[in-house]
Design an enzyme around this catalytic site. Structure first.
Site, PDB file in Angstrom:
ATOM      1  CB  SER A 107      -0.939  -0.006   1.205  1.00 52.44           C
ATOM      2  OG  SER A 107      -0.234  -0.330   2.368  1.00 52.44           O
ATOM      3  CG  HIS A 153      -2.953  -0.508  -3.061  1.00 51.72           C
ATOM      4  ND1 HIS A 153      -3.308   0.783  -2.770  1.00 51.72           N
ATOM      5  CD2 HIS A 153      -3.043  -1.186  -1.890  1.00 51.72           C
ATOM      6  CE1 HIS A 153      -3.596   0.882  -1.496  1.00 51.72           C
ATOM      7  NE2 HIS A 153      -3.450  -0.297  -0.936  1.00 51.72           N
ATOM      8  CD  GLU A 179      -3.873   3.555  -5.499  1.00 56.40           C
ATOM      9  OE1 GLU A 179      -3.655   4.756  -5.698  1.00 56.40           O
ATOM     10  OE2 GLU A 179      -3.522   2.979  -4.459  1.00 56.40           O
ATOM     11  CG  ASN A 237      -3.132   4.035   1.374  1.00 52.85           C
ATOM     12  OD1 ASN A 237      -4.238   4.108   1.910  1.00 52.85           O
ATOM     13  ND2 ASN A 237      -2.539   2.890   1.141  1.00 52.85           N
TER      14      ASN A 237
HETATM   15  N1  CAA Z   1     -17.090 -11.145   1.704  1.00 52.27           N
HETATM   16  C1  CAA Z   1     -18.422 -11.247   1.517  1.00 52.27           C
HETATM   17  N2  CAA Z   1     -19.301 -10.421   2.118  1.00 52.27           N
HETATM   18  C2  CAA Z   1     -18.791  -9.455   2.939  1.00 52.27           C
HETATM   19  C3  CAA Z   1     -17.413  -9.289   3.162  1.00 52.27           C
HETATM   20  C4  CAA Z   1     -16.540 -10.196   2.496  1.00 52.27           C
HETATM   21  N3  CAA Z   1     -15.208 -10.132   2.648  1.00 52.27           N
HETATM   22  N4  CAA Z   1     -17.220  -8.249   4.018  1.00 52.27           N
HETATM   23  C5  CAA Z   1     -18.443  -7.769   4.314  1.00 52.27           C
HETATM   24  N5  CAA Z   1     -19.391  -8.496   3.673  1.00 52.27           N
HETATM   25  C6  CAA Z   1     -20.832  -8.345   3.717  1.00 52.27           C
HETATM   26  C7  CAA Z   1     -21.303  -8.158   5.126  1.00 52.27           C
HETATM   27  O1  CAA Z   1     -21.318  -9.378   5.809  1.00 52.27           O
HETATM   28  C8  CAA Z   1     -22.687  -7.574   4.904  1.00 52.27           C
HETATM   29  O2  CAA Z   1     -23.602  -8.597   4.638  1.00 52.27           O
HETATM   30  P1  CAA Z   1     -25.115  -8.494   5.212  1.00 52.27           P
HETATM   31  O3  CAA Z   1     -25.710  -7.323   4.483  1.00 52.27           O
HETATM   32  O4  CAA Z   1     -25.702  -9.809   4.805  1.00 52.27           O
HETATM   33  O5  CAA Z   1     -24.979  -8.309   6.683  1.00 52.27           O
HETATM   34  C9  CAA Z   1     -22.500  -6.744   3.646  1.00 52.27           C
HETATM   35  O6  CAA Z   1     -21.250  -7.151   3.067  1.00 52.27           O
HETATM   36  C10 CAA Z   1     -22.468  -5.288   3.928  1.00 52.27           C
HETATM   37  O7  CAA Z   1     -21.621  -5.060   5.006  1.00 52.27           O
HETATM   38  P2  CAA Z   1     -22.056  -4.278   6.295  1.00 52.27           P
HETATM   39  O8  CAA Z   1     -23.528  -4.306   6.487  1.00 52.27           O
HETATM   40  O9  CAA Z   1     -21.161  -4.700   7.420  1.00 52.27           O
HETATM   41  O10 CAA Z   1     -21.661  -2.794   6.055  1.00 52.27           O
HETATM   42  P3  CAA Z   1     -21.641  -1.886   4.796  1.00 52.27           P
HETATM   43  O11 CAA Z   1     -22.938  -1.852   4.094  1.00 52.27           O
HETATM   44  O12 CAA Z   1     -21.060  -0.630   5.330  1.00 52.27           O
HETATM   45  O13 CAA Z   1     -20.577  -2.491   3.781  1.00 52.27           O
HETATM   46  C11 CAA Z   1     -18.260  -2.209   3.353  1.00 52.27           C
HETATM   47  C12 CAA Z   1     -19.321  -2.907   4.181  1.00 52.27           C
HETATM   48  C13 CAA Z   1     -18.320  -2.675   1.898  1.00 52.27           C
HETATM   49  C14 CAA Z   1     -16.917  -2.644   3.953  1.00 52.27           C
HETATM   50  C15 CAA Z   1     -18.479  -0.668   3.399  1.00 52.27           C
HETATM   51  O14 CAA Z   1     -18.623  -0.255   4.723  1.00 52.27           O
HETATM   52  C16 CAA Z   1     -17.357   0.094   2.796  1.00 52.27           C
HETATM   53  O15 CAA Z   1     -17.269   0.243   1.600  1.00 52.27           O
HETATM   54  N6  CAA Z   1     -16.461   0.630   3.662  1.00 52.27           N
HETATM   55  C17 CAA Z   1     -15.296   1.340   3.215  1.00 52.27           C
HETATM   56  C18 CAA Z   1     -14.222   0.354   2.855  1.00 52.27           C
HETATM   57  C19 CAA Z   1     -12.991   1.036   2.377  1.00 52.27           C
HETATM   58  O16 CAA Z   1     -12.857   2.232   2.331  1.00 52.27           O
HETATM   59  N7  CAA Z   1     -12.009   0.212   2.013  1.00 52.27           N
HETATM   60  C20 CAA Z   1     -10.732   0.681   1.601  1.00 52.27           C
HETATM   61  C21 CAA Z   1      -9.850   0.692   2.791  1.00 52.27           C
HETATM   62  S1  CAA Z   1      -8.249   1.284   2.402  1.00 52.27           S
HETATM   63  C22 CAA Z   1      -7.455  -0.061   1.803  1.00 52.27           C
HETATM   64  O17 CAA Z   1      -7.932  -1.152   1.771  1.00 52.27           O
HETATM   65  C23 CAA Z   1      -6.120   0.164   1.272  1.00 52.27           C
HETATM   66  C24 CAA Z   1      -5.013   0.436   2.168  1.00 52.27           C
HETATM   67  O18 CAA Z   1      -3.907   0.323   1.712  1.00 52.27           O
HETATM   68  C25 CAA Z   1      -5.146   0.900   3.546  1.00 52.27           C
END
Ligand code: CAA
Length: 275
Positions: free
Chosen positions: A117, A138, A150, A188
């Protein structure tokens, strides 16, 4: 391209292995720790189960993905890979060592990608004798749900390597965005300082953690608030990215990492989680 080797079976590695297996590739998921591999296999199974239960995959696709996934602690099993994606711990020296070892193991034409990352891809490329075949991929967490990857070109990455990587990313059902090899890349570079500012707001007592998260959720339509997202990404990862980018991390962030409060993975960060 038939077989993909994935190195590292943490949250990112297991997610990457899952999307590769779902796209029809045979996958070798390698890790030094057998226990971690077992956890990764179980989490892939449960994620596939969830996607099938929601109709996003057929049961046949779910079952085929499980059959495509092989876990191993033997580095030599990666030898048959036609493409490798490294997702080991975010430590520069470790990644360079893995790339050096992969370079000696796999066929000369194989592309080696890193899911780093923040570590410069050009530096990783320099650890190998195939710098034209090194590239950054990424992925975002959670990999099975997030669309963006990315794609980072090192100074030495060839056009052919870039093209093949773009094609593979699309085959995995993702959308590639190509960016230059600069600290933090694009996502990031923007995300980490924003998460850090959220921690500064908390440290300065501007609002409660719940209200900081709520404000950004309903004020900016973020799917989750920045403090929840920092817990999700891992506070140690956030700190590491800020350091690599030469940004001043919040004192509270440093303190929490020193105390081992790393977010979801340790059961406590800004919030508490059952693990
Ligand atoms: N596989 C399958 N299903 C999954 C899952 C996975 N790995 N992770 C979550 N889900 C499911 C959940 O179980 C949930 O199912 P239900 O509706 O049946 O309960 C569904 O997806 C939706 O999840 P949530 O209800 O918990 O919450 P949500 O609607 O907010 O969605 C999310 C979850 C997609 C993670 C959303 O919150 C989101 O987009 N968050 C931001 C994530 C983000 O910004 N990611 C980038 C991070 S930075 C990075 O990764 C890079 C780095 O270098 C740091």
């Amino acid at each position: 391209m038939k077989t993909i080797g994935v190195i590292g079976s943490g949250i990112m590695g297991s997610g990457i292995a899952q999307v590769c297996a779902t796209a029809g590739f045979k996958v070798w998921l390698y890790d030094v720790a057998q226990e971690q591999l077992k956890k990764a296999h179980a989490s892939v199974q449960s994620s596939l189960e969830k996607l099938a239960s929601k109709g996003k995959l057929t049961t046949a696709q779910r079952d085929q993905a499980i059959r495509n996934l092989n876990i191993t602690t033997q580095f030599s099993d990666l030898k048959e890979s036609d493409f490798c994606i490294e997702a080991a711990t975010e430590k520069k020296e470790l990644k360079k060592k893995i790339f050096k070892n992969l370079d000696s193991l796999v066929k000369a034409e194989v592309i080696l990608a890193s899911n780093t990352s923040s570590i410069p891809i050009t530096e990783i490329a320099a650890a190998t004798k195939r710098p034209d075949k090194i590239i950054g991929m990424h992925f975002m967490n959670p990999v099975p749900l997030m669309e963006c990857v990315e794609i980072i070109r090192a100074k030495t990455t060839s056009d052919a390597t870039h093209k093949t990587t773009l094609e593979l990313t699309k085959k995995l059902g993702k959308t590639p965005v190509t960016v230059k090899d600069a600290p933090g890349f694009v996502i990031n570079r923007i995300l980490a300082p924003m998460l850090n500012e959220a921690v500064n707001c908390l440290e300065e007592g501007l609002a409660t953690k719940e209200d900081i998260d709520l404000a950004m959720k309903i004020g900016c339509n973020f799917p989750m608030g920045p403090l929840s997202l920092a817990d999700f990404v891992g506070l140690d990862t956030c700190l590491y990215i800020l350091e690599v980018m030469g940004r001043k991390p919040s004192e509270l962030l440093k303190k929490m990492v020193a105390e081992g409060k790393l977010g979801r993975k340790t059961g406590e960060g800004f919030y508490k989680y059952g693990i």
